[in-house]
Design an enzyme around this catalytic site. Sequence first.
Site, PDB file in Angstrom:
ATOM      1  N   ASP A   1      38.296  37.832  55.421  1.00 16.66           N
ATOM      2  CA  ASP A   1      38.153  39.221  54.974  1.00 16.66           C
ATOM      3  C   ASP A   1      36.751  39.738  55.319  1.00 16.66           C
ATOM      4  OD1 ASP A   1      40.716  39.616  53.995  1.00 16.66           O
ATOM      5  OD2 ASP A   1      40.232  38.637  52.093  1.00 16.66           O
TER       6      ASP A   1
ATOM      7  N   CYS B   1      35.186  35.005  46.621  1.00 21.54           N
ATOM      8  CA  CYS B   1      35.170  36.452  46.875  1.00 21.54           C
ATOM      9  C   CYS B   1      33.930  37.074  46.233  1.00 21.54           C
ATOM     10  CB  CYS B   1      36.439  37.106  46.333  1.00 21.54           C
ATOM     11  SG  CYS B   1      37.923  36.179  46.769  1.00 21.54           S
TER      12      CYS B   1
ATOM     13  N   CYS C   1      37.560  33.416  54.141  1.00 24.86           N
ATOM     14  CA  CYS C   1      38.993  33.734  54.160  1.00 24.86           C
ATOM     15  C   CYS C   1      39.348  34.671  55.311  1.00 24.86           C
ATOM     16  CB  CYS C   1      39.375  34.403  52.846  1.00 24.86           C
ATOM     17  SG  CYS C   1      38.391  35.890  52.548  1.00 24.86           S
TER      18      CYS C   1
ATOM     19  N   CYS D   1      40.661  41.109  48.850  1.00 23.57           N
ATOM     20  CA  CYS D   1      41.530  41.023  47.673  1.00 23.57           C
ATOM     21  C   CYS D   1      40.938  41.772  46.472  1.00 23.57           C
ATOM     22  CB  CYS D   1      41.702  39.561  47.319  1.00 23.57           C
ATOM     23  SG  CYS D   1      40.160  38.830  46.759  1.00 23.57           S
TER      24      CYS D   1
HETATM   25 FE1  FES Z   1      39.259  37.148  51.002  1.00 24.35          FE
HETATM   26 FE2  FES Z   1      39.137  37.448  48.339  1.00 24.35          FE
HETATM   27  S1  FES Z   1      40.573  36.298  49.498  1.00 24.35           S
HETATM   28  S2  FES Z   1      37.837  38.249  49.840  1.00 24.35           S
END
Ligand code: FES
Length: 141
Positions: A52, A120, A50, A76
């Site tokens: 992150d 995640c 994603c 998130c």
């Molecule tokens: Fe990126 Fe959860 S959406 S870590």
Amino acid sequence: MVTEITISDAERKMLSEAGYGDPAINYYLEKKYMGYIEDADKISQKIGSCGDIMKVYLKIDENHIINDARYEITGCAGAIAAAMVTVDLVKGKTIDEALKINDGDIFKVLENIPEKKHHCIQLAVKTMHKGLKEYKTEKIL
Ligand code: FES
């Protein structure tokens, strides 16, 4: 009439409605292992599908026991909750024991998170495993 609610009450309600279990919500709100370890024995980082980012800090003793761990996370609620559970599960374990912990173990503790957040959990576990494997390679264990 306006009912006063705290931010954490509002967050709790939103997360619950989105499909997060109570343990997942508690881990997310508490964030007890968020941060860094100044004299970490290993620091590692991973970027999720994603986009992150998770960074893990590890304290490992001479018997290869994980004494402490922290995460820095741009991600998130699911990622934060999963990372906090991961630390609880690896603390006190040897590196090899911690490498056996998988997404299912984390999910069991969280009780529930929305299906689209399952990657995640993977990010939290993969970041931890990456740090542990790198440590092993560097120390030639
Ligand atoms: Fe990126 Fe959860 S959406 S870590």
